[in-house]
Design an enzyme around this catalytic site. Structure first.
Site, short mmCIF file in Angstrom:
data_model
loop_
_atom_site.label_atom_id
_atom_site.label_comp_id
_atom_site.label_asym_id
_atom_site.label_seq_id
_atom_site.Cartn_x
_atom_site.Cartn_y
_atom_site.Cartn_z
N SER A 34 1.36 4.99 -7.61
CA SER A 34 2.59 4.54 -8.28
C SER A 34 2.32 3.57 -9.41
O SER A 34 1.72 2.52 -9.20
CB SER A 34 3.49 3.79 -7.28
OG SER A 34 4.02 4.66 -6.34
N HIS A 65 5.38 8.48 -10.69
CA HIS A 65 4.31 9.45 -10.47
C HIS A 65 4.52 10.60 -11.44
O HIS A 65 5.42 11.41 -11.26
CB HIS A 65 4.35 10.00 -9.04
CG HIS A 65 3.94 9.01 -8.01
ND1 HIS A 65 2.66 8.95 -7.49
CD2 HIS A 65 4.61 8.03 -7.40
CE1 HIS A 65 2.59 7.98 -6.62
NE2 HIS A 65 3.77 7.40 -6.53
N HIS A 87 3.16 13.18 -1.69
CA HIS A 87 3.27 12.34 -0.50
C HIS A 87 3.82 13.15 0.68
O HIS A 87 4.64 14.04 0.50
CB HIS A 87 4.22 11.17 -0.75
CG HIS A 87 3.80 10.26 -1.85
ND1 HIS A 87 4.11 10.52 -3.17
CD2 HIS A 87 3.08 9.11 -1.85
CE1 HIS A 87 3.60 9.56 -3.92
NE2 HIS A 87 2.97 8.69 -3.15
N TYR A 89 5.92 11.94 2.70
CA TYR A 89 7.36 11.63 2.83
C TYR A 89 8.23 12.49 1.93
O TYR A 89 9.45 12.56 2.11
CB TYR A 89 7.65 10.13 2.63
CG TYR A 89 7.32 9.57 1.25
CD1 TYR A 89 8.08 9.91 0.14
CD2 TYR A 89 6.28 8.68 1.09
CE1 TYR A 89 7.79 9.38 -1.11
CE2 TYR A 89 5.98 8.15 -0.15
CZ TYR A 89 6.73 8.50 -1.24
OH TYR A 89 6.44 8.00 -2.48
N GLU A 90 7.62 13.18 0.95
CA GLU A 90 8.39 14.11 0.12
C GLU A 90 8.61 15.43 0.87
O GLU A 90 9.33 16.31 0.38
CB GLU A 90 7.65 14.40 -1.19
CG GLU A 90 7.49 13.19 -2.11
CD GLU A 90 6.66 13.52 -3.33
OE1 GLU A 90 7.22 14.05 -4.31
OE2 GLU A 90 5.44 13.26 -3.30
N ALA A 117 -0.27 1.72 -4.61
CA ALA A 117 0.47 0.46 -4.55
C ALA A 117 0.73 0.18 -3.08
O ALA A 117 1.03 1.11 -2.33
CB ALA A 117 1.80 0.60 -5.29
N MET A 215 1.98 4.15 2.00
CA MET A 215 2.47 5.44 2.51
C MET A 215 1.65 6.62 2.02
O MET A 215 2.14 7.75 1.95
CB MET A 215 3.93 5.64 2.07
CG MET A 215 4.86 4.49 2.41
SD MET A 215 6.46 4.69 1.62
CE MET A 215 7.20 3.08 1.92
N SER A 216 0.40 6.38 1.69
CA SER A 216 -0.39 7.47 1.08
C SER A 216 -1.88 7.29 1.38
O SER A 216 -2.25 6.62 2.32
CB SER A 216 -0.17 7.47 -0.44
OG SER A 216 -0.71 6.30 -1.02
N ASN A 239 3.92 -6.05 -3.56
CA ASN A 239 4.94 -6.90 -2.94
C ASN A 239 4.38 -7.44 -1.65
O ASN A 239 3.37 -6.96 -1.15
CB ASN A 239 6.22 -6.09 -2.65
CG ASN A 239 5.91 -4.88 -1.77
OD1 ASN A 239 5.51 -3.83 -2.27
ND2 ASN A 239 6.06 -5.04 -0.48
N HIS A 248 11.65 0.06 -4.97
CA HIS A 248 10.63 0.82 -5.69
C HIS A 248 10.46 0.32 -7.12
O HIS A 248 9.34 0.26 -7.64
CB HIS A 248 10.99 2.31 -5.67
CG HIS A 248 9.90 3.21 -6.16
ND1 HIS A 248 8.64 3.27 -5.58
CD2 HIS A 248 9.87 4.10 -7.19
CE1 HIS A 248 7.89 4.15 -6.23
NE2 HIS A 248 8.62 4.67 -7.21
N1 HPA Z 1 5.19 -0.95 2.43
C1 HPA Z 1 4.78 0.33 2.40
N2 HPA Z 1 4.40 0.94 1.28
C2 HPA Z 1 4.43 0.24 0.14
C3 HPA Z 1 4.86 -1.10 0.11
C4 HPA Z 1 5.26 -1.73 1.32
O1 HPA Z 1 5.65 -2.90 1.37
N3 HPA Z 1 4.77 -1.51 -1.19
C5 HPA Z 1 4.31 -0.45 -1.90
N4 HPA Z 1 4.10 0.60 -1.10
#
Ligand code: HPA
Length: 273
Positions: A34, A65, A87, A89-90, A117, A215-216, A239, A248
């Site tokens: 990302s 992306h 991903h 999740y997609e 990220a 998540m990847s 973050n 996001h």
């Molecule tokens: N959690 C999960 N996936 C992420 C996060 C998060 O805080 N930040 C960026 N991708």
């Protein structure tokens, strides 16, 4: 899909990538997560292919992306870059998520560098900082090696201890020092998402030994190690995990601020492979 069909898909994708690279074997496949597409600006680009045009693959629909394969050179090093990834999740099946990794391996590509990220869990990670992935915890509930083993790629029970290359990690640490970069090192936990974690989940992840969460990445790493690739990974801390109110867009903005240093780091590593 039968095993024959799974391997046929990998070979078809590899054949299409060979057209993109003009039969030059890339020294590395680099997956940009990302907001990290700026890395391509440091390259001499010779060809591009949208994800949707790779046989068996699909366009990515996640903001940040772009979904393009880029072939070119970083310095003298031929590199195949994925701007973005698919991903779980997609809703994409795991075989599809890892298809480019397997195709690159068949192409003869020996190194896989993955970026993402991630949310920082360890208190000393700060937003915009890069964390070298020293190890991972797979909490996705899926694994690209499920099903009959693809013997043409690797063995049934590949070791995953030492998945991340000590050699490339040493290159990264040395390059970071030269760049005056505060490179952290830690454990990446992969969760399915797409929701961000609850505060309790972040506490649980910390107890498990995770320093960052995303998540990847882990499916690609497992497929790469299985196929005999040397793997390295970097998380850009976007973050603080479970900080309420980040979304996001904030993740992309924070990643944008950290991209120049990570770009320089990747350029330095690729030049020394
Ligand atoms: N959690 C999960 N996936 C992420 C996060 C998060 O805080 N930040 C960026 N991708």
């Amino acid at each position: 899909m039968t095993d024959d069909a799974r391997m046929t898909a990998v070979n078809a994708a590899s054949g299409r990538l060979a057209e993109l690279t003009g039969d030059v074997v890339p020294s590395a496949l680099v997956v940009l997560g990302s907001g990290l597409s700026g890395v391509v600006d440091a390259m001499e680009v010779s060809g591009e292919l949208p994800f949707g045009e790779l046989p068996g693959f699909a366009a990515s629909a996640v903001a940040g992306h772009t979904g393009t394969f880029v072939f070119g050179h970083m310095g003298a090093t031929p590199v195949l870059v994925m701007m973005g990834r698919l991903h779980l999740y997609e809703g994409h099946p795991v075989d599809q998520v890892v298809l480019p990794v397997r195709a690159a391996a068949v192409l003869g590509c020996k190194v896989l560098i993955v970026t993402n990220a991630a949310g920082g869990i360890t208190a000393d990670l700060h937003v915009g900082q890069t964390m070298l992935i020293a190890d991972h915890i797979n909490l996705l509930g899926v694994n690209p090696l499920t099903g009959s083993n693809l013997d043409a790629l690797g063995t049934r029970f590949p070791p995953m201890a030492g998945a991340y290359s000590a050699r490339i990690n040493m290159l990264a640490v040395a390059a970071a020092e030269e760049l005056g970069m505060d490179l952290a090192e830690g454990v990446y936990a992969a969760v399915p998402g797409p929701n961000y974690e609850t505060a309790a989940e972040v506490r649980a992840l910390r107890t498990l030994g995770a320093d960052a969460v995303g998540m990847s990445t882990v499916p690609e790493v497992i497929a790469g190690v299985h196929a005999g690739m040397e793997v390295a990974g970097f998380s850009l801390i976007a973050n603080v995990a479970a900080d309420v109110g980040h979304g996001h867009a904030d993740v992309l903005a924070a990643v944008g601020s950290g991209t120049p240093l990570l770009t320089s780091l990747l350029a330095a590593i690729l030049g020394r492979l």
